[in-house]
Design a protein around this motif. Structure first.
Motif, PDB file in Angstrom:
ATOM      1  N   ASN A  15      68.911  36.976  19.971  1.00 16.85           N
ATOM      2  CA  ASN A  15      67.864  36.899  18.942  1.00 16.85           C
ATOM      3  C   ASN A  15      67.371  38.286  18.564  1.00 16.85           C
ATOM      4  OD1 ASN A  15      66.976  33.923  18.568  1.00 16.85           O
ATOM      5  ND2 ASN A  15      67.158  34.144  20.784  1.00 16.85           N
ATOM      6  N   ILE A  17      66.148  41.853  17.727  1.00 23.05           N
ATOM      7  CA  ILE A  17      66.771  43.176  17.695  1.00 23.05           C
ATOM      8  C   ILE A  17      68.150  43.131  18.355  1.00 23.05           C
ATOM      9  CG2 ILE A  17      66.569  45.525  18.632  1.00 23.05           C
ATOM     10  CD1 ILE A  17      63.463  45.175  18.325  1.00 23.05           C
ATOM     11  N   ASP A  36      72.802  36.833  27.074  1.00 25.85           N
ATOM     12  CA  ASP A  36      71.420  36.371  26.874  1.00 25.85           C
ATOM     13  C   ASP A  36      71.116  35.296  27.907  1.00 25.85           C
ATOM     14  OD1 ASP A  36      69.411  36.655  24.165  1.00 25.85           O
ATOM     15  OD2 ASP A  36      68.969  34.998  25.535  1.00 25.85           O
ATOM     16  N   LEU A  61      73.231  35.355  30.821  1.00 26.59           N
ATOM     17  CA  LEU A  61      72.770  36.356  31.800  1.00 26.59           C
ATOM     18  C   LEU A  61      71.258  36.524  31.775  1.00 26.59           C
ATOM     19  CD1 LEU A  61      73.329  38.561  33.902  1.00 26.59           C
ATOM     20  CD2 LEU A  61      73.589  40.192  32.030  1.00 26.59           C
ATOM     21  N   ASP A  62      70.651  36.344  32.949  1.00 26.96           N
ATOM     22  CA  ASP A  62      69.248  36.685  33.164  1.00 26.96           C
ATOM     23  C   ASP A  62      69.225  38.072  33.798  1.00 26.96           C
ATOM     24  OD1 ASP A  62      66.682  37.062  34.048  1.00 26.96           O
ATOM     25  OD2 ASP A  62      66.553  35.197  35.200  1.00 26.96           O
ATOM     26  N   VAL A  63      68.704  39.072  33.081  1.00 23.42           N
ATOM     27  CA  VAL A  63      68.768  40.465  33.579  1.00 23.42           C
ATOM     28  C   VAL A  63      67.931  40.680  34.841  1.00 23.42           C
ATOM     29  CG1 VAL A  63      69.322  41.532  31.345  1.00 23.42           C
ATOM     30  CG2 VAL A  63      66.918  41.248  32.025  1.00 23.42           C
ATOM     31  N   ASN A  89      68.413  45.700  26.069  1.00 20.88           N
ATOM     32  CA  ASN A  89      67.494  45.204  25.043  1.00 20.88           C
ATOM     33  C   ASN A  89      66.619  44.053  25.517  1.00 20.88           C
ATOM     34  OD1 ASN A  89      66.725  44.435  22.089  1.00 20.88           O
ATOM     35  ND2 ASN A  89      67.745  42.605  22.923  1.00 20.88           N
ATOM     36  N   TYR A 155      53.181  44.910  29.603  1.00 21.29           N
ATOM     37  CA  TYR A 155      54.206  45.351  28.648  1.00 21.29           C
ATOM     38  C   TYR A 155      54.146  46.873  28.490  1.00 21.29           C
ATOM     39  CZ  TYR A 155      57.056  45.419  24.364  1.00 21.29           C
ATOM     40  OH  TYR A 155      58.025  45.670  23.434  1.00 21.29           O
ATOM     41  N   LYS A 159      57.182  49.470  29.391  1.00 18.65           N
ATOM     42  CA  LYS A 159      57.861  50.300  28.380  1.00 18.65           C
ATOM     43  C   LYS A 159      57.668  51.796  28.659  1.00 18.65           C
ATOM     44  CE  LYS A 159      59.758  46.924  26.273  1.00 18.65           C
ATOM     45  NZ  LYS A 159      61.215  46.746  26.348  1.00 18.65           N
ATOM     46  N   ILE A 188      58.405  44.893  14.901  1.00 16.53           N
ATOM     47  CA  ILE A 188      59.573  44.380  14.193  1.00 16.53           C
ATOM     48  C   ILE A 188      59.429  42.863  14.127  1.00 16.53           C
ATOM     49  CG2 ILE A 188      62.104  44.304  14.159  1.00 16.53           C
ATOM     50  CD1 ILE A 188      60.897  47.189  14.123  1.00 16.53           C
ATOM     51  N   THR A 190      60.415  39.666  14.722  1.00 20.85           N
ATOM     52  CA  THR A 190      61.415  38.948  15.522  1.00 20.85           C
ATOM     53  C   THR A 190      60.725  37.748  16.161  1.00 20.85           C
ATOM     54  OG1 THR A 190      60.835  40.075  17.572  1.00 20.85           O
ATOM     55  CG2 THR A 190      62.486  41.170  16.177  1.00 20.85           C
TER      56      THR A 190
HETATM   57  P1  NAD Z   1      63.071  38.506  21.040  1.00 22.30           P
HETATM   58  O1  NAD Z   1      62.145  37.742  21.923  1.00 22.30           O
HETATM   59  O2  NAD Z   1      63.061  38.221  19.598  1.00 22.30           O
HETATM   60  O3  NAD Z   1      64.538  38.435  21.617  1.00 22.30           O
HETATM   61  C1  NAD Z   1      64.751  38.754  22.978  1.00 22.30           C
HETATM   62  C2  NAD Z   1      66.011  38.092  23.492  1.00 22.30           C
HETATM   63  O4  NAD Z   1      66.066  38.369  24.899  1.00 22.30           O
HETATM   64  C3  NAD Z   1      66.004  36.569  23.348  1.00 22.30           C
HETATM   65  O5  NAD Z   1      67.249  36.147  22.850  1.00 22.30           O
HETATM   66  C4  NAD Z   1      65.753  36.056  24.764  1.00 22.30           C
HETATM   67  O6  NAD Z   1      66.405  34.823  25.037  1.00 22.30           O
HETATM   68  C5  NAD Z   1      66.354  37.176  25.596  1.00 22.30           C
HETATM   69  N1  NAD Z   1      65.779  37.235  26.942  1.00 22.30           N
HETATM   70  C6  NAD Z   1      64.508  37.002  27.335  1.00 22.30           C
HETATM   71  N2  NAD Z   1      64.403  37.117  28.665  1.00 22.30           N
HETATM   72  C7  NAD Z   1      65.636  37.439  29.126  1.00 22.30           C
HETATM   73  C8  NAD Z   1      66.163  37.692  30.411  1.00 22.30           C
HETATM   74  N3  NAD Z   1      65.401  37.602  31.516  1.00 22.30           N
HETATM   75  N4  NAD Z   1      67.474  38.016  30.522  1.00 22.30           N
HETATM   76  C9  NAD Z   1      68.257  38.079  29.418  1.00 22.30           C
HETATM   77  N5  NAD Z   1      67.818  37.828  28.180  1.00 22.30           N
HETATM   78  C10 NAD Z   1      66.516  37.520  28.037  1.00 22.30           C
HETATM   79  O7  NAD Z   1      62.671  40.073  21.283  1.00 22.30           O
HETATM   80  P2  NAD Z   1      62.832  41.321  20.292  1.00 22.30           P
HETATM   81  O8  NAD Z   1      61.572  41.460  19.521  1.00 22.30           O
HETATM   82  O9  NAD Z   1      64.128  41.281  19.600  1.00 22.30           O
HETATM   83  O10 NAD Z   1      62.805  42.502  21.358  1.00 22.30           O
HETATM   84  C11 NAD Z   1      63.977  43.070  21.914  1.00 22.30           C
HETATM   85  C12 NAD Z   1      63.593  44.309  22.690  1.00 22.30           C
HETATM   86  O11 NAD Z   1      62.938  45.246  21.837  1.00 22.30           O
HETATM   87  C13 NAD Z   1      62.613  44.038  23.842  1.00 22.30           C
HETATM   88  O12 NAD Z   1      62.917  44.868  24.930  1.00 22.30           O
HETATM   89  C14 NAD Z   1      61.289  44.399  23.243  1.00 22.30           C
HETATM   90  O13 NAD Z   1      60.338  44.739  24.213  1.00 22.30           O
HETATM   91  C15 NAD Z   1      61.678  45.585  22.374  1.00 22.30           C
HETATM   92  N6  NAD Z   1      60.734  45.849  21.313  1.00 22.30           N
HETATM   93  C16 NAD Z   1      60.446  44.908  20.376  1.00 22.30           C
HETATM   94  C17 NAD Z   1      59.515  45.192  19.388  1.00 22.30           C
HETATM   95  C18 NAD Z   1      59.151  44.199  18.331  1.00 22.30           C
HETATM   96  O14 NAD Z   1      58.163  44.456  17.617  1.00 22.30           O
HETATM   97  N7  NAD Z   1      59.846  43.101  18.155  1.00 22.30           N
HETATM   98  C19 NAD Z   1      58.889  46.436  19.349  1.00 22.30           C
HETATM   99  C20 NAD Z   1      59.210  47.370  20.322  1.00 22.30           C
HETATM  100  C21 NAD Z   1      60.142  47.073  21.299  1.00 22.30           C
END
Ligand code: NAD
Length: 255
Positions: A15, A17, A36, A61-63, A89, A155, A159, A188, A190
Protein backbone atom coordinates in the motif's frame (compact mmCIF):
# COMPACT_ATOMS: atom_id res chain seq x y z
CA UNK A 1 16.90 1.38 -17.87
CA UNK A 2 18.37 2.69 -14.62
CA UNK A 3 17.64 -0.45 -12.54
CA UNK A 4 17.89 -3.13 -15.22
CA UNK A 5 18.90 -6.47 -13.72
CA UNK A 6 18.76 -5.23 -10.11
CA UNK A 7 16.78 -7.09 -7.47
CA UNK A 8 14.94 -4.85 -5.01
CA UNK A 9 13.12 -5.87 -1.84
CA UNK A 10 10.46 -3.52 -0.50
CA UNK A 11 8.89 -4.05 2.93
CA UNK A 12 5.31 -2.93 3.41
CA UNK A 13 5.02 -2.90 -0.38
CA UNK A 14 1.28 -3.55 -0.48
CA UNK A 15 0.00 0.00 0.00
CA UNK A 16 0.83 3.69 -0.03
CA UNK A 17 4.47 4.68 -0.46
CA UNK A 18 5.65 1.05 -0.60
CA UNK A 19 3.24 0.21 -3.41
CA UNK A 20 4.20 3.30 -5.45
CA UNK A 21 7.85 2.39 -4.88
CA UNK A 22 7.39 -1.19 -6.12
CA UNK A 23 5.67 0.09 -9.27
CA UNK A 24 8.36 2.71 -9.87
CA UNK A 25 11.31 0.34 -9.32
CA UNK A 26 9.72 -2.21 -11.67
CA UNK A 27 9.14 0.48 -14.31
CA UNK A 28 12.87 1.25 -14.12
CA UNK A 29 13.74 -2.36 -14.90
CA UNK A 30 14.17 -3.91 -11.44
CA UNK A 31 13.03 -7.34 -10.32
CA UNK A 32 10.84 -6.48 -7.34
CA UNK A 33 10.21 -8.59 -4.25
CA UNK A 34 7.00 -7.15 -2.84
CA UNK A 35 6.73 -8.04 0.85
CA UNK A 36 3.93 -7.08 3.21
CA UNK A 37 2.22 -8.33 6.35
CA UNK A 38 -0.93 -8.31 4.20
CA UNK A 39 -0.23 -10.96 1.58
CA UNK A 40 -3.31 -10.11 -0.49
CA UNK A 41 -2.18 -6.51 -0.96
CA UNK A 42 1.36 -7.63 -1.88
CA UNK A 43 -0.07 -10.06 -4.43
CA UNK A 44 -2.23 -7.42 -6.10
CA UNK A 45 0.77 -5.07 -6.42
CA UNK A 46 2.65 -7.92 -8.16
CA UNK A 47 -0.28 -8.44 -10.52
CA UNK A 48 -0.22 -4.74 -11.40
CA UNK A 49 3.53 -4.88 -12.09
CA UNK A 50 3.20 -8.02 -14.20
CA UNK A 51 0.32 -6.48 -16.17
CA UNK A 52 2.63 -3.57 -16.99
CA UNK A 53 5.31 -5.93 -18.29
CA UNK A 54 7.50 -5.90 -15.18
CA UNK A 55 8.83 -8.71 -12.99
CA UNK A 56 7.67 -9.10 -9.40
CA UNK A 57 6.94 -11.73 -6.82
CA UNK A 58 5.30 -11.42 -3.42
CA UNK A 59 6.17 -12.77 0.02
CA UNK A 60 4.09 -12.38 3.18
CA UNK A 61 6.34 -10.77 5.79
CA UNK A 62 5.96 -9.17 9.20
CA UNK A 63 9.17 -7.13 9.63
CA UNK A 64 8.91 -7.44 13.42
CA UNK A 65 9.55 -11.19 13.11
CA UNK A 66 13.35 -11.58 12.86
CA UNK A 67 13.31 -15.23 11.76
CA UNK A 68 10.74 -14.56 9.06
CA UNK A 69 12.77 -11.60 7.77
CA UNK A 70 15.87 -13.79 7.39
CA UNK A 71 13.91 -16.54 5.66
CA UNK A 72 12.29 -14.18 3.17
CA UNK A 73 15.58 -12.41 2.32
CA UNK A 74 17.22 -15.79 1.67
CA UNK A 75 14.26 -16.89 -0.45
CA UNK A 76 14.38 -13.68 -2.51
CA UNK A 77 18.13 -14.09 -3.11
CA UNK A 78 17.53 -17.66 -4.17
CA UNK A 79 14.67 -16.69 -6.50
CA UNK A 80 16.38 -13.74 -8.24
CA UNK A 81 20.07 -14.71 -7.80
CA UNK A 82 21.07 -11.77 -5.61
CA UNK A 83 19.83 -8.74 -3.69
CA UNK A 84 20.93 -5.23 -4.71
CA UNK A 85 18.45 -2.84 -3.12
CA UNK A 86 16.46 -2.91 0.12
CA UNK A 87 13.70 -0.40 0.85
CA UNK A 88 12.81 -0.47 4.54
CA UNK A 89 9.37 1.06 4.17
CA UNK A 90 7.03 -0.93 6.46
CA UNK A 91 5.88 1.28 9.30
CA UNK A 92 2.90 2.22 11.43
CA UNK A 93 1.81 5.52 12.93
CA UNK A 94 0.95 3.94 16.28
CA UNK A 95 -1.13 5.57 18.98
CA UNK A 96 -1.84 9.27 18.87
CA UNK A 97 -2.13 10.01 22.59
CA UNK A 98 0.03 12.08 24.96
CA UNK A 99 3.16 10.34 26.25
CA UNK A 100 1.86 9.81 29.81
CA UNK A 101 -1.23 8.00 28.51
CA UNK A 102 0.63 5.49 26.31
CA UNK A 103 0.92 1.91 27.55
CA UNK A 104 4.23 0.05 27.36
CA UNK A 105 2.61 -2.33 24.91
CA UNK A 106 1.52 0.49 22.60
CA UNK A 107 5.00 2.03 22.74
CA UNK A 108 6.78 -1.28 22.06
CA UNK A 109 4.55 -2.10 19.10
CA UNK A 110 5.73 0.98 17.20
CA UNK A 111 9.39 0.36 18.09
CA UNK A 112 9.06 -3.34 17.16
CA UNK A 113 7.91 -2.52 13.63
CA UNK A 114 9.46 0.87 12.83
CA UNK A 115 12.87 0.39 14.49
CA UNK A 116 13.47 -3.32 15.09
CA UNK A 117 11.99 -4.10 11.67
CA UNK A 118 14.66 -1.92 10.01
CA UNK A 119 17.36 -3.59 12.13
CA UNK A 120 16.20 -7.14 11.28
CA UNK A 121 15.92 -6.36 7.61
CA UNK A 122 19.31 -4.60 7.46
CA UNK A 123 20.94 -7.48 9.32
CA UNK A 124 19.42 -10.00 6.93
CA UNK A 125 20.35 -7.90 3.89
CA UNK A 126 24.02 -7.10 4.56
CA UNK A 127 25.49 -10.57 3.73
CA UNK A 128 23.51 -10.60 0.46
CA UNK A 129 24.53 -7.06 -0.49
CA UNK A 130 28.17 -7.89 0.28
CA UNK A 131 27.91 -10.96 -1.91
CA UNK A 132 26.49 -8.79 -4.73
CA UNK A 133 29.54 -6.50 -4.42
CA UNK A 134 27.55 -3.61 -2.94
CA UNK A 135 24.07 -2.19 -2.96
CA UNK A 136 21.68 0.43 -1.63
CA UNK A 137 19.56 0.47 1.51
CA UNK A 138 16.84 3.11 1.68
CA UNK A 139 15.21 3.64 5.06
CA UNK A 140 11.89 5.45 5.46
CA UNK A 141 12.20 8.03 8.22
CA UNK A 142 9.92 11.09 8.14
CA UNK A 143 9.75 14.83 8.72
CA UNK A 144 8.92 13.45 12.20
CA UNK A 145 12.48 12.11 12.32
CA UNK A 146 13.79 15.67 11.81
CA UNK A 147 11.47 17.99 13.75
CA UNK A 148 8.97 17.62 16.56
CA UNK A 149 5.20 18.00 16.64
CA UNK A 150 2.85 17.57 19.61
CA UNK A 151 1.52 14.20 18.48
CA UNK A 152 2.49 10.52 17.83
CA UNK A 153 5.25 10.24 20.52
CA UNK A 154 6.46 6.68 19.75
CA UNK A 155 6.38 7.42 16.01
CA UNK A 156 8.72 10.41 16.50
CA UNK A 157 11.04 8.26 18.61
CA UNK A 158 11.09 5.56 15.96
CA UNK A 159 11.74 7.86 13.00
CA UNK A 160 14.51 9.73 14.86
CA UNK A 161 16.14 6.36 15.46
CA UNK A 162 15.86 5.35 11.81
CA UNK A 163 17.59 8.60 10.76
CA UNK A 164 20.71 7.82 12.81
CA UNK A 165 20.67 4.07 12.21
CA UNK A 166 20.99 4.99 8.53
CA UNK A 167 24.06 7.15 9.15
CA UNK A 168 25.80 4.54 11.31
CA UNK A 169 25.24 1.84 8.72
CA UNK A 170 26.33 4.20 5.94
CA UNK A 171 29.67 4.61 7.73
CA UNK A 172 30.03 0.95 8.66
CA UNK A 173 29.52 -0.38 5.13
CA UNK A 174 30.76 2.45 2.88
CA UNK A 175 34.01 0.63 2.06
CA UNK A 176 32.00 -2.36 0.88
CA UNK A 177 30.01 -0.36 -1.62
CA UNK A 178 26.81 -0.49 0.40
CA UNK A 179 25.11 2.90 0.53
CA UNK A 180 22.54 3.67 3.24
CA UNK A 181 20.29 6.73 3.16
CA UNK A 182 17.13 7.92 4.85
CA UNK A 183 14.09 9.48 3.19
CA UNK A 184 11.99 12.06 5.01
CA UNK A 185 8.53 12.50 3.52
CA UNK A 186 6.15 15.25 4.54
CA UNK A 187 2.51 14.18 4.86
CA UNK A 188 1.64 11.86 1.99
CA UNK A 189 -1.96 10.86 1.28
CA UNK A 190 -1.83 7.10 1.95
CA UNK A 191 -3.94 4.62 3.96
CA UNK A 192 -1.74 5.51 6.99
CA UNK A 193 -2.64 9.21 6.85
CA UNK A 194 -6.25 8.48 5.87
CA UNK A 195 -6.43 6.38 9.05
CA UNK A 196 -5.24 9.37 11.11
CA UNK A 197 -7.82 11.54 9.33
CA UNK A 198 -10.64 9.10 10.05
CA UNK A 199 -9.81 8.93 13.73
CA UNK A 200 -9.58 12.73 14.06
CA UNK A 201 -12.36 14.80 15.65
CA UNK A 202 -12.67 17.27 12.78
CA UNK A 203 -13.50 14.81 9.97
CA UNK A 204 -11.51 13.68 6.93
CA UNK A 205 -11.91 16.75 4.69
CA UNK A 206 -11.08 19.29 7.39
CA UNK A 207 -8.13 17.14 8.51
CA UNK A 208 -6.77 16.99 4.97
CA UNK A 209 -7.16 20.75 4.51
CA UNK A 210 -5.27 21.35 7.77
CA UNK A 211 -2.49 19.03 6.58
CA UNK A 212 -2.37 20.77 3.18
CA UNK A 213 -1.80 24.08 4.98
CA UNK A 214 1.22 22.70 6.87
CA UNK A 215 3.13 22.38 3.58
CA UNK A 216 4.40 25.65 2.01
CA UNK A 217 3.76 24.12 -1.43
CA UNK A 218 0.05 24.14 -0.49
CA UNK A 219 -0.88 20.47 -0.40
CA UNK A 220 0.11 17.06 0.95
CA UNK A 221 2.27 14.82 -1.23
CA UNK A 222 1.50 11.76 -3.33
CA UNK A 223 3.14 8.34 -2.85
CA UNK A 224 4.75 8.74 -6.29
CA UNK A 225 6.63 11.83 -5.06
CA UNK A 226 8.44 9.64 -2.55
CA UNK A 227 8.87 6.69 -4.91
CA UNK A 228 10.80 8.95 -7.30
CA UNK A 229 13.30 9.84 -4.56
CA UNK A 230 13.66 6.23 -3.49
CA UNK A 231 14.33 5.13 -7.08
CA UNK A 232 17.06 7.76 -7.32
CA UNK A 233 18.75 6.55 -4.11
CA UNK A 234 18.44 2.95 -5.31
CA UNK A 235 20.14 3.73 -8.60
CA UNK A 236 23.73 4.48 -9.60
CA UNK A 237 22.71 8.11 -10.14
CA UNK A 238 23.21 8.25 -6.37
CA UNK A 239 26.53 6.37 -6.41
CA UNK A 240 28.25 9.13 -4.34
CA UNK A 241 25.29 9.51 -1.95
CA UNK A 242 25.45 7.76 1.41
CA UNK A 243 24.50 8.73 4.95
CA UNK A 244 22.33 11.48 3.56
CA UNK A 245 18.79 12.61 4.32
CA UNK A 246 16.52 13.06 1.33
CA UNK A 247 13.76 15.42 2.45
CA UNK A 248 10.67 15.33 0.21
CA UNK A 249 8.21 17.45 2.14
CA UNK A 250 6.76 20.33 0.10
CA UNK A 251 8.84 22.70 2.23
CA UNK A 252 7.45 21.53 5.63
CA UNK A 253 10.86 21.58 7.36
CA UNK A 254 12.24 24.62 5.49
CA UNK A 255 10.71 27.14 7.89
P1 NAD B 1 0.56 2.65 4.76
O1 NAD B 1 -0.05 2.32 6.08
O2 NAD B 1 -0.26 3.33 3.75
O3 NAD B 1 1.23 1.35 4.15
C1 NAD B 1 2.12 0.60 4.96
C2 NAD B 1 2.19 -0.83 4.48
O4 NAD B 1 3.01 -1.53 5.43
C3 NAD B 1 0.84 -1.54 4.46
O5 NAD B 1 0.71 -2.26 3.26
C4 NAD B 1 0.88 -2.46 5.68
O6 NAD B 1 0.16 -3.67 5.48
C5 NAD B 1 2.37 -2.74 5.79
N1 NAD B 1 2.76 -3.12 7.15
C6 NAD B 1 2.28 -2.67 8.33
N2 NAD B 1 2.87 -3.30 9.35
C7 NAD B 1 3.75 -4.18 8.80
C8 NAD B 1 4.66 -5.12 9.34
N3 NAD B 1 4.76 -5.32 10.66
N4 NAD B 1 5.43 -5.84 8.48
C9 NAD B 1 5.31 -5.66 7.14
N5 NAD B 1 4.45 -4.80 6.58
C10 NAD B 1 3.69 -4.06 7.40
O7 NAD B 1 1.86 3.58 5.13
P2 NAD B 1 2.58 4.70 4.24
O8 NAD B 1 1.96 6.01 4.56
O9 NAD B 1 2.71 4.26 2.84
O10 NAD B 1 4.00 4.72 4.96
C11 NAD B 1 5.10 3.96 4.50
C12 NAD B 1 6.34 4.40 5.26
O11 NAD B 1 6.57 5.79 5.06
C13 NAD B 1 6.23 4.21 6.78
O12 NAD B 1 7.47 3.83 7.30
C14 NAD B 1 5.84 5.58 7.26
O13 NAD B 1 6.19 5.80 8.60
C15 NAD B 1 6.64 6.45 6.30
N6 NAD B 1 6.12 7.80 6.19
C16 NAD B 1 4.85 8.03 5.77
C17 NAD B 1 4.38 9.33 5.70
C18 NAD B 1 2.99 9.65 5.25
O14 NAD B 1 2.58 10.81 5.42
N7 NAD B 1 2.22 8.74 4.70
C19 NAD B 1 5.21 10.39 6.04
C20 NAD B 1 6.50 10.12 6.46
C21 NAD B 1 6.95 8.82 6.53
Amino acid sequence: KRLDGKTCIVTGGGNGIGKATCLRLASEGAYVAVTDIDDGDAKSVCEEITAQGGTAESWPLDVADADAVHQVFDAVAKRFGQIDVVVNNAGISGVNTPTHEISEEEWRKVIDINVNGVFFSTKAAIPHLKKAGGGSIVNLSSIYGLVGAPDLPPYHASKGAVRLMSKTDALLYAKEGIRVNSVHPGFIWTPLVEGLAKSSDEGVEAFRKALDDLHPIGHVGAPEDIAAGIAYLASDDAKFVTGSELVIDGGYTAR
